[in-house]
Each structure stands twice: as structure tokens, then as C-alpha cells.
Design an enzyme around this catalytic site. Sequence first.
Site, PDB file in Angstrom:
ATOM      1  CB  THR A 174      -8.624   8.723  -1.554  1.00 52.46           C
ATOM      2  OG1 THR A 174      -7.241   9.296  -1.738  1.00 52.46           O
ATOM      3  CG2 THR A 174      -8.753   7.619  -2.784  1.00 52.46           C
TER       4      THR A 174
ATOM      5  CB  SER B 261      -2.511   8.511  14.108  1.00 51.25           C
ATOM      6  OG  SER B 261      -3.428   8.588  13.576  1.00 51.25           O
TER       7      SER B 261
ATOM      8  CG  ASP C 211      -1.880   1.172   1.362  1.00 47.59           C
ATOM      9  OD1 ASP C 211      -2.324   1.737   0.210  1.00 47.59           O
ATOM     10  OD2 ASP C 211      -2.461   1.026   2.180  1.00 47.59           O
ATOM     11  CE  LYS C 212      -0.498   6.854  -2.356  1.00 45.74           C
ATOM     12  NZ  LYS C 212      -1.180   8.342  -2.394  1.00 45.74           N
ATOM     13  CG  HIS C 213      -0.952   6.785   4.668  1.00 45.58           C
ATOM     14  ND1 HIS C 213      -2.521   6.651   4.592  1.00 45.58           N
ATOM     15  CD2 HIS C 213      -0.790   7.980   5.281  1.00 45.58           C
ATOM     16  CE1 HIS C 213      -2.815   7.620   5.445  1.00 45.58           C
ATOM     17  NE2 HIS C 213      -1.932   8.358   5.681  1.00 45.58           N
ATOM     18  CB  SER C 214      -0.418  10.823   0.541  1.00 45.83           C
ATOM     19  OG  SER C 214      -0.660  12.175   0.356  1.00 45.83           O
TER      20      SER C 214
ATOM     21  NE  ARG D 148      -2.944  13.206  17.697  1.00 46.82           N
ATOM     22  CZ  ARG D 148      -2.753  12.619  16.548  1.00 46.82           C
ATOM     23  NH1 ARG D 148      -3.070  11.292  16.158  1.00 46.82           N
ATOM     24  NH2 ARG D 148      -1.995  13.410  15.671  1.00 46.82           N
TER      25      ARG D 148
ATOM     26  CE  LYS E 142      -5.296   6.087  11.022  1.00 48.25           C
ATOM     27  NZ  LYS E 142      -5.604   7.076  11.108  1.00 48.25           N
ATOM     28  CE  LYS E 143      -2.347   3.474   5.321  1.00 48.42           C
ATOM     29  NZ  LYS E 143      -3.434   3.146   4.169  1.00 48.42           N
TER      30      LYS E 143
HETATM   31  N1  URA Z   1      -3.529  11.411   9.815  1.00 49.45           N
HETATM   32  C1  URA Z   1      -3.952  10.184  10.554  1.00 49.45           C
HETATM   33  O1  URA Z   1      -4.238   9.287  10.131  1.00 49.45           O
HETATM   34  N2  URA Z   1      -3.494  10.621  11.974  1.00 49.45           N
HETATM   35  C2  URA Z   1      -2.873  11.613  12.328  1.00 49.45           C
HETATM   36  O2  URA Z   1      -2.406  11.707  13.278  1.00 49.45           O
HETATM   37  C3  URA Z   1      -2.513  12.793  11.313  1.00 49.45           C
HETATM   38  C4  URA Z   1      -2.832  12.712   9.853  1.00 49.45           C
END
Ligand code: URA
Length: 434
Positions: free
Chosen positions: A124, A187, A84-87, A172, A191-192
Site C-alpha cells: 500500500t 510479527s 484497522d484491517k491488515h491483509s 528470518r 506491530k498492530k
Molecule cells: N508480514 C509481516 O509483517 N510479518 C511476517 O512475518 C510475514 C508477513
Amino acid sequence: MSLLPQEIIRRKRNGETLGDDEINFMVAGLTGGAIGDGQIAAFAMAVYFQGMNMAERVTLTRAMTASGQIIDWSGLDLPGPVVDKHSTGGVGDKVSLMLAPIVAACGGFVPMISGRGLGHTGGTLDKLDSIPGYNSTPDRALFQSTVRAVGCAIIGQTGDLAPADGRLYAIRDVTATVESIPLITASILSKKLAAGLDCLVMDVKTGSGAFAVDMEMARELAESIVAVANGAGLRCRALITDMNQVLGRNVGNALEVAEALTFLQNENLDPRLREIVLTLAREMLDLAGLSADPEAALTSGRALEVFARMVSQLGGPADLVENAILYLPRAPVSKPCVATRAGMISAMDTRTIGVAVLAMGGGRRDAADTIDPRVGLTDVCALGDRIEVGQPLAMVHGGDENSTDAAIAQIRAAISIDAKGIPGDIILERVDAS
Ligand code: URA
């Protein structure tokens, strides 16, 4: 000895290093609700000011990952790696829409769990929701069967993945503790890791439209994510990329889907968008141990086919590619934002451009807002373009005259025209595991 939240908060407030037992205790209380919002907020603020070392970040990430379900791909017998990629988010960032099908067409399996728009940056998921019928929140069985059958599926976050992050992020968000590198790292990565990936490429954006406004912060975030991911057993590397101008030519939800479709059809390829998509694809394939050529997957039309199959598998129209114009909603008002002086495009306040689209209804002011998928910009100029008086800097598409005119004024003010303008590189730095 029993642990007390206030003692853990005090130790972190004083700059001490927390033990695994203390971090695990805080995350258990966060997940189960045994620790109240006040103490969680104080803990977040203590971390914000005092930071965490890499070992603490790995423990926090692992504990938050374990707070919910972890997707298991082993039963599906996938004939390739899960990647996967995350931006970190940008303006006009529709990269995932092309990248996931390109990597899938090269033999990777891409279960992309994406977010909604945050502040001035687009999400997205909001873009895909502009496709009629597209189910961005399928159940686990449909998500996994789509990834198995097509090679990729782009969907939304579900509450059962890293629920500790869901509660911590909400706290937060209202206590000015979002901008903490250890907390952002945990964070994103919790999730990843819960998505059961083999490897991850991070796109950390920097510049006027990014969360990390300068290179120093982008580097710190990229290094943290790469070190913690690898420390938690997820192969990861990062690219730091430029967000000092809009990415591609279109901004706005349906308009970005339209740009992604023409890109996958090899029409009107914006050179910066092409470079970032193919560079990220090469990094993902290299990290995953795949040798296929992403450029061939794009030019042959195989990535387009994958995208079309993903859309129809998830409930969207089977003929979206052929009949995009019939399916993608269009704004009733379209006007050019014209230049009032001649010269070269020398700078863009990209954040302001994102906010202008948000204000037309393209993003949310708060979580409960609904999005107008039709609005946004097309044909946005690029840094270094030569422009004459009266030439369009962008076409602005709005829901009514007033909001369109307001956006035109904001966009004109956000784009600087001068004697010189330098395009600037899109890929700035690469951060690998040390
Ligand atoms: N995106 C996230 O998923 N978590 C953060 O803390 C900041 C951006």
C-alpha cells in the site's frame, strides 16, 4: 537461575514448550542486541520446525509489542473506536485505499500502518508514494493529528514500533524461516498491538497469488492470528478471501491509486473489489460497535471526501481527485496483451502476473531497489469472462518496448482459456474468536 540462549534453543529444538521467562529473555536479547544473529536464527529455525502453542505465541507477541513504543490514542479524545484491517498481501490489492476512508466516514478512526511490496505482492505504501508530495512517513504528531482530523491516515512502519520484529524479520528473511505461522502471527500482531488499536480485521488471502497457497494454510494462519490477538487483548476476526485472480482491474502503483479514485467516485466498480471492500468494512464496523452503513458512505461520496482530505493533510495535492490525470505518473508505452485463442478465462497464475509487473519495475527485487510507479496493468480480465481471438486480456503499461513485450508474453502464459470458466467467490470463510 540464569537463562542461556543455547538451552532455550535446545528445548525448542526438542519440541518442548517454553516458559514466559524464556520467551521474554529471547526477545530482550533480540531487542537489545545481547543475543547474536546466529542464535536468533537457530531459535527461529527451531520454532519453524517445532511450532509454538497458543500461550507461547501470545507471550512472544506481547514481548515483541513491548520491545518499542505503543501509540496512545487516549490523549486525543477520539469520539470513536480505533480500528484497522491488515491483509496478508495479494496482486492488485488496493483495498486499504478505499476501506480506510469508508470506515472513517462511518465514525471509525483508522491509523493504518502499511508495508512496502513484498516479493510479487504490492504494498500500500508504494501505491501512495506515487501521489506527488504525499508524506508516507510523517512524524507521530502529524500522523495522530491526521487521524484525529480526517478519521484515517495510511502511513509506513516506523522503527520505534515493535523493533524486535524489525530485527527478527530481517534474520528470518535470509534464513528461510519466514513461513512459520507462530512467527508470522507474532510479527503481524506485535506491530498492530503497538499501533494501539481497539480492534482488527484480518484479510487472509489464499490462492495462486497469495502467501497461503491453499485453504488449509490460510485457515491455520487466520485461526492463529484471531486466537493470539484476542489472547493478547485485541478484538480480532478474519476473513479468508480468494487470490486466484487479480483483485480489481488494475495492477501497479499509480494505476491502483487511479482505480481506487474511480471506485470512490462510484465509477467502474469491479464487483469483486466492491464486495470485498464492503464486506471488510462491515466486519470492521461490527467489531468496533458502529452501526453506520458503509455502502452509503461510498455512494454518497463521503468516503471520497475523506480520502481527498487525508491526501492533502499528508502533503499531497488538494485537487488530486479532480486532476488525477495531471498528478499520477503515466508509462510511456501501452500495449494490449491479446488472446490467441477463444473461450472462457478459466484460471490465472496470479503470482506470475505479480512477478511480471515486478519485472517491469513495479516492485522490488531487493530492498534497495527503486520502484517505477508508472508501470502495470489495466483492464485485466476476470475468471469466467468470455474472450475472442485478438481481444485484450489486459492492457500492459511499461517503461520501454522491451520490458512491455516481455510482460505481455508472461501475462499471456499466466492466463488459461478453456471451454469453461467459473468466476469463483471472493469471500471464502470467516474466522471469529472461539
Ligand atoms: N508480514 C509481516 O509483517 N510479518 C511476517 O512475518 C510475514 C508477513
